[in-house]
Design a protein around this motif. Structure first.
Motif, PDB file in Angstrom:
ATOM      1  N   MET A   1       0.808  -1.201   0.000  1.00  0.00           N
ATOM      2  CA  MET A   1       0.000   0.000   0.000  1.00  0.00           C
ATOM      3  C   MET A   1       0.849   1.262   0.000  1.00  0.00           C
ATOM      4  O   MET A   1       0.431   2.296  -0.479  1.00  0.00           O
ATOM      5  CB  MET A   1      -0.898   0.029   1.219  1.00  0.00           C
ATOM      6  N   ILE A   2       2.047   1.217   0.607  1.00  0.00           N
ATOM      7  CA  ILE A   2       2.820   2.423   0.842  1.00  0.00           C
ATOM      8  C   ILE A   2       4.258   2.187   0.443  1.00  0.00           C
ATOM      9  O   ILE A   2       4.830   1.152   0.727  1.00  0.00           O
ATOM     10  CB  ILE A   2       2.778   2.831   2.332  1.00  0.00           C
ATOM     11  N   GLN A   3       4.856   3.168  -0.231  1.00  0.00           N
ATOM     12  CA  GLN A   3       6.260   3.085  -0.566  1.00  0.00           C
ATOM     13  C   GLN A   3       6.964   4.242   0.118  1.00  0.00           C
ATOM     14  O   GLN A   3       6.627   5.398  -0.080  1.00  0.00           O
ATOM     15  CB  GLN A   3       6.464   3.157  -2.076  1.00  0.00           C
ATOM     16  N   SER A   4       7.938   3.939   0.951  1.00  0.00           N
ATOM     17  CA  SER A   4       8.579   4.989   1.729  1.00  0.00           C
ATOM     18  C   SER A   4       9.905   4.497   2.238  1.00  0.00           C
ATOM     19  O   SER A   4      10.147   3.300   2.386  1.00  0.00           O
ATOM     20  CB  SER A   4       7.701   5.375   2.923  1.00  0.00           C
ATOM     21  N   VAL A   5      10.802   5.461   2.520  1.00  0.00           N
ATOM     22  CA  VAL A   5      12.070   5.107   3.130  1.00  0.00           C
ATOM     23  C   VAL A   5      11.822   4.518   4.517  1.00  0.00           C
ATOM     24  O   VAL A   5      12.449   3.543   4.921  1.00  0.00           O
ATOM     25  CB  VAL A   5      12.987   6.342   3.211  1.00  0.00           C
ATOM     26  N   ASP A   6      10.900   5.098   5.269  1.00  0.00           N
ATOM     27  CA  ASP A   6      10.586   4.614   6.609  1.00  0.00           C
ATOM     28  C   ASP A   6       9.228   3.926   6.572  1.00  0.00           C
ATOM     29  O   ASP A   6       8.194   4.519   6.886  1.00  0.00           O
ATOM     30  CB  ASP A   6      10.585   5.759   7.611  1.00  0.00           C
ATOM     31  N   ALA A   7       9.247   2.646   6.176  1.00  0.00           N
ATOM     32  CA  ALA A   7       7.991   1.915   6.029  1.00  0.00           C
ATOM     33  C   ALA A   7       7.290   1.742   7.366  1.00  0.00           C
ATOM     34  O   ALA A   7       6.059   1.744   7.427  1.00  0.00           O
ATOM     35  CB  ALA A   7       8.251   0.560   5.384  1.00  0.00           C
ATOM     36  N   THR A   8       8.060   1.605   8.445  1.00  0.00           N
ATOM     37  CA  THR A   8       7.448   1.429   9.763  1.00  0.00           C
ATOM     38  C   THR A   8       6.601   2.644  10.122  1.00  0.00           C
ATOM     39  O   THR A   8       5.425   2.521  10.496  1.00  0.00           O
ATOM     40  CB  THR A   8       8.530   1.209  10.838  1.00  0.00           C
ATOM     41  N   ALA A   9       7.181   3.826  10.007  1.00  0.00           N
ATOM     42  CA  ALA A   9       6.463   5.049  10.361  1.00  0.00           C
ATOM     43  C   ALA A   9       5.247   5.251   9.458  1.00  0.00           C
ATOM     44  O   ALA A   9       4.174   5.659   9.924  1.00  0.00           O
ATOM     45  CB  ALA A   9       7.396   6.250  10.272  1.00  0.00           C
ATOM     46  N   GLU A  10       5.395   4.972   8.176  1.00  0.00           N
ATOM     47  CA  GLU A  10       4.294   5.170   7.236  1.00  0.00           C
ATOM     48  C   GLU A  10       3.116   4.248   7.559  1.00  0.00           C
ATOM     49  O   GLU A  10       1.956   4.666   7.528  1.00  0.00           O
ATOM     50  CB  GLU A  10       4.773   4.931   5.802  1.00  0.00           C
ATOM     51  N   HIS A  11       3.405   3.001   7.871  1.00  0.00           N
ATOM     52  CA  HIS A  11       2.316   2.071   8.159  1.00  0.00           C
ATOM     53  C   HIS A  11       1.680   2.347   9.514  1.00  0.00           C
ATOM     54  O   HIS A  11       0.463   2.177   9.681  1.00  0.00           O
ATOM     55  CB  HIS A  11       2.808   0.635   8.053  1.00  0.00           C
ATOM     56  N   LEU A  12       2.469   2.790  10.462  1.00  0.00           N
ATOM     57  CA  LEU A  12       1.880   3.189  11.747  1.00  0.00           C
ATOM     58  C   LEU A  12       0.971   4.402  11.563  1.00  0.00           C
ATOM     59  O   LEU A  12      -0.094   4.497  12.169  1.00  0.00           O
ATOM     60  CB  LEU A  12       2.983   3.501  12.753  1.00  0.00           C
ATOM     61  N   GLN A  13       1.396   5.323  10.699  1.00  0.00           N
ATOM     62  CA  GLN A  13       0.549   6.481  10.417  1.00  0.00           C
ATOM     63  C   GLN A  13      -0.747   6.054   9.735  1.00  0.00           C
ATOM     64  O   GLN A  13      -1.834   6.543  10.066  1.00  0.00           O
ATOM     65  CB  GLN A  13       1.292   7.489   9.543  1.00  0.00           C
ATOM     66  N   ALA A  14      -0.634   5.116   8.785  1.00  0.00           N
ATOM     67  CA  ALA A  14      -1.842   4.617   8.122  1.00  0.00           C
ATOM     68  C   ALA A  14      -2.769   3.933   9.117  1.00  0.00           C
ATOM     69  O   ALA A  14      -3.995   4.050   9.034  1.00  0.00           O
ATOM     70  CB  ALA A  14      -1.455   3.658   6.998  1.00  0.00           C
ATOM     71  N   ALA A  15      -2.193   3.223  10.072  1.00  0.00           N
ATOM     72  CA  ALA A  15      -2.999   2.515  11.075  1.00  0.00           C
ATOM     73  C   ALA A  15      -3.789   3.488  11.941  1.00  0.00           C
ATOM     74  O   ALA A  15      -4.846   3.125  12.477  1.00  0.00           O
ATOM     75  CB  ALA A  15      -2.109   1.638  11.943  1.00  0.00           C
ATOM     76  N   ARG A  16      -3.293   4.716  12.079  1.00  0.00           N
ATOM     77  CA  ARG A  16      -4.030   5.706  12.880  1.00  0.00           C
ATOM     78  C   ARG A  16      -5.360   6.073  12.237  1.00  0.00           C
ATOM     79  O   ARG A  16      -6.260   6.590  12.899  1.00  0.00           O
ATOM     80  CB  ARG A  16      -3.180   6.965  13.071  1.00  0.00           C
ATOM     81  N   GLY A  17      -5.472   5.802  10.929  1.00  0.00           N
ATOM     82  CA  GLY A  17      -6.737   6.091  10.245  1.00  0.00           C
ATOM     83  C   GLY A  17      -7.773   5.008  10.399  1.00  0.00           C
ATOM     84  O   GLY A  17      -8.907   5.155   9.915  1.00  0.00           O
ATOM     85  N   ILE A  18      -7.431   3.923  11.065  1.00  0.00           N
ATOM     86  CA  ILE A  18      -8.380   2.831  11.260  1.00  0.00           C
ATOM     87  C   ILE A  18      -9.299   3.170  12.436  1.00  0.00           C
ATOM     88  O   ILE A  18      -8.834   3.584  13.497  1.00  0.00           O
ATOM     89  CB  ILE A  18      -7.647   1.509  11.543  1.00  0.00           C
ATOM     90  N   THR A  19     -10.581   3.024  12.224  1.00  0.00           N
ATOM     91  CA  THR A  19     -11.556   3.305  13.286  1.00  0.00           C
ATOM     92  C   THR A  19     -12.411   2.070  13.543  1.00  0.00           C
ATOM     93  O   THR A  19     -12.344   1.081  12.809  1.00  0.00           O
ATOM     94  CB  THR A  19     -12.456   4.490  12.889  1.00  0.00           C
ATOM     95  N   GLY A  20     -13.220   2.143  14.573  1.00  0.00           N
ATOM     96  CA  GLY A  20     -14.094   1.030  14.894  1.00  0.00           C
ATOM     97  C   GLY A  20     -13.364  -0.049  15.663  1.00  0.00           C
ATOM     98  O   GLY A  20     -12.329   0.195  16.300  1.00  0.00           O
ATOM     99  N   SER A  21     -13.903  -1.259  15.584  1.00  0.00           N
ATOM    100  CA  SER A  21     -13.337  -2.392  16.316  1.00  0.00           C
ATOM    101  C   SER A  21     -13.155  -3.578  15.370  1.00  0.00           C
ATOM    102  O   SER A  21     -13.906  -4.564  15.431  1.00  0.00           O
ATOM    103  CB  SER A  21     -14.256  -2.779  17.488  1.00  0.00           C
ATOM    104  N   PRO A  22     -12.171  -3.507  14.463  1.00  0.00           N
ATOM    105  CA  PRO A  22     -11.972  -4.630  13.536  1.00  0.00           C
ATOM    106  C   PRO A  22     -11.487  -5.870  14.280  1.00  0.00           C
ATOM    107  O   PRO A  22     -10.839  -5.776  15.329  1.00  0.00           O
ATOM    108  CB  PRO A  22     -10.888  -4.102  12.588  1.00  0.00           C
ATOM    109  N   ASP A  23     -11.806  -7.025  13.751  1.00  0.00           N
ATOM    110  CA  ASP A  23     -11.314  -8.275  14.329  1.00  0.00           C
ATOM    111  C   ASP A  23      -9.837  -8.486  14.036  1.00  0.00           C
ATOM    112  O   ASP A  23      -9.130  -9.137  14.801  1.00  0.00           O
ATOM    113  CB  ASP A  23     -12.107  -9.468  13.780  1.00  0.00           C
ATOM    114  N   LEU A  24      -9.395  -7.934  12.899  1.00  0.00           N
ATOM    115  CA  LEU A  24      -8.030  -8.193  12.446  1.00  0.00           C
ATOM    116  C   LEU A  24      -7.535  -7.016  11.623  1.00  0.00           C
ATOM    117  O   LEU A  24      -8.268  -6.455  10.812  1.00  0.00           O
ATOM    118  CB  LEU A  24      -7.995  -9.466  11.592  1.00  0.00           C
ATOM    119  N   VAL A  25      -6.270  -6.662  11.818  1.00  0.00           N
ATOM    120  CA  VAL A  25      -5.575  -5.709  10.956  1.00  0.00           C
ATOM    121  C   VAL A  25      -4.331  -6.411  10.425  1.00  0.00           C
ATOM    122  O   VAL A  25      -3.513  -6.915  11.198  1.00  0.00           O
ATOM    123  CB  VAL A  25      -5.176  -4.428  11.715  1.00  0.00           C
ATOM    124  N   LEU A  26      -4.198  -6.464   9.099  1.00  0.00           N
ATOM    125  CA  LEU A  26      -3.061  -7.122   8.457  1.00  0.00           C
ATOM    126  C   LEU A  26      -2.186  -6.075   7.784  1.00  0.00           C
ATOM    127  O   LEU A  26      -2.655  -5.325   6.929  1.00  0.00           O
ATOM    128  CB  LEU A  26      -3.546  -8.142   7.430  1.00  0.00           C
TER     129      LEU A  26
END
Length: 268
Positions: A1-26
């Motif tokens: 989904m994301i291309q970046s030098v710092d993939a960890t930071a980018e994916h953590l930032q994307a995870a902040r956009g998740i709302t609700g109560s999902p059973d699973l995040v991959l």
């Protein structure tokens, strides 16, 4: 989904956009690189936070260096309380990508060692993750999607869907990501399981048990795919028999062809 030098930071930032109560995040393969087991690092604590905030099961692809010349390619499961619940380490390594075959004799003769400085350690154990209060999740990592035996291992171990985190970031075109989607569709149909494909540069996909693509990300775009997917138990005919009937049929056809040829030669 994301291309970046710092993939960890980018994916953590994307995870902040998740709302609700999902059973699973991959999350995809290899988005966090650490020295040693990730549970003992500050990076691991950073992934525990969104799992705890969402009260969800979070699966993250990591590479863990082990010494100077080896590493582990793993997907790590964090539970809703931010605790580590399990891990799966890739069994089928990519030759000349994740390890160098016959490294000792090749190393003095080739520059390949600069491209593959460390060898991945082949994983062992069942191809499942067991979240808390959730059915078992089958899992394969990237290249393993091309091997039916790995998905069979996941299904026979009780996996009610199949996770397929991948990283196609080494390939700038769409061909390899598209082939991975096609392979995931085959595996879904063969084993009657939903396949969830997560990639840092695309394609990410939600694939139904009949092999149809329910959702597909763009290539190289930041997207969050959400879906309610069926869980399946039981085994399809292919899951029970594998390639054996096809191989037997092919052998019979070959034997029949040889027999017919021999009869014709004797007739002449």
């Amino acid at each position: 989904m994301i291309q970046s030098v710092d993939a960890t930071a980018e994916h953590l930032q994307a995870a902040r956009g998740i709302t609700g109560s999902p059973d699973l995040v991959l999350l995809p393969e290899s988005i966090a690189h650490v020295e040693g087991p990730i549970g003992q690092t500050s990076v691991g604590a950073r992934f525990a936070d969104p799992a705890r905030r969402l009260g969800t099961n979070l699966v993250v692809g990591t590479t863990e260096a082990e010494g100077r010349d080896r590493f582990r390619n793993a997907s790590i499961l964090w539970g809703p309380e931010g605790n580590l619940l399990g891990r799966y380490e890739k069994h089928h390594r990519v030759p000349f990508g994740e390890y160098l075959p016959m490294r000792d004799p090749v190393e003095p003769l080739s520059d390949l060692t600069r491209l593959v400085p460390r060898d991945a350690i082949a994983g062992h154990g069942p191809a499942v993750l067991q979240p808390r209060s959730t059915p078992p999740l089958g899992i394969v990592i990237s290249y393993e999607t091309f091997f039916p035996d790995r998905v069979a291992a996941a299904v026979h171990a009780g996996g009610q869907l199949v996770l397929a985190p991948t990283s196609a970031s080494s390939f700038t075109g769409r061909d390899v990501p598209a082939i991975e989607v096609a392979a995931s569709r085959l595996r879904a149909g063969e084993f009657g399981r939903t396949v969830l494909l997560a990639a840092p540069t695309g394609y990410s996909a939600v694939i139904r048990p009949d092999g149809t693509v329910a959702d597909l990300s763009g290539l190289g775009t930041r997207e969050l795919l959400t879906a309610t997917v069926p869980l399946r138990t039981g085994l399809t005919p292919y899951a029970r028999t594998g390639d054996t009937p096809v191989l037997v049929l092919a052998l019979l056809v070959l034997m029949a062809s040889v027999g017919v040829h021999a009869i014709r030669r004797r007739a002449v």
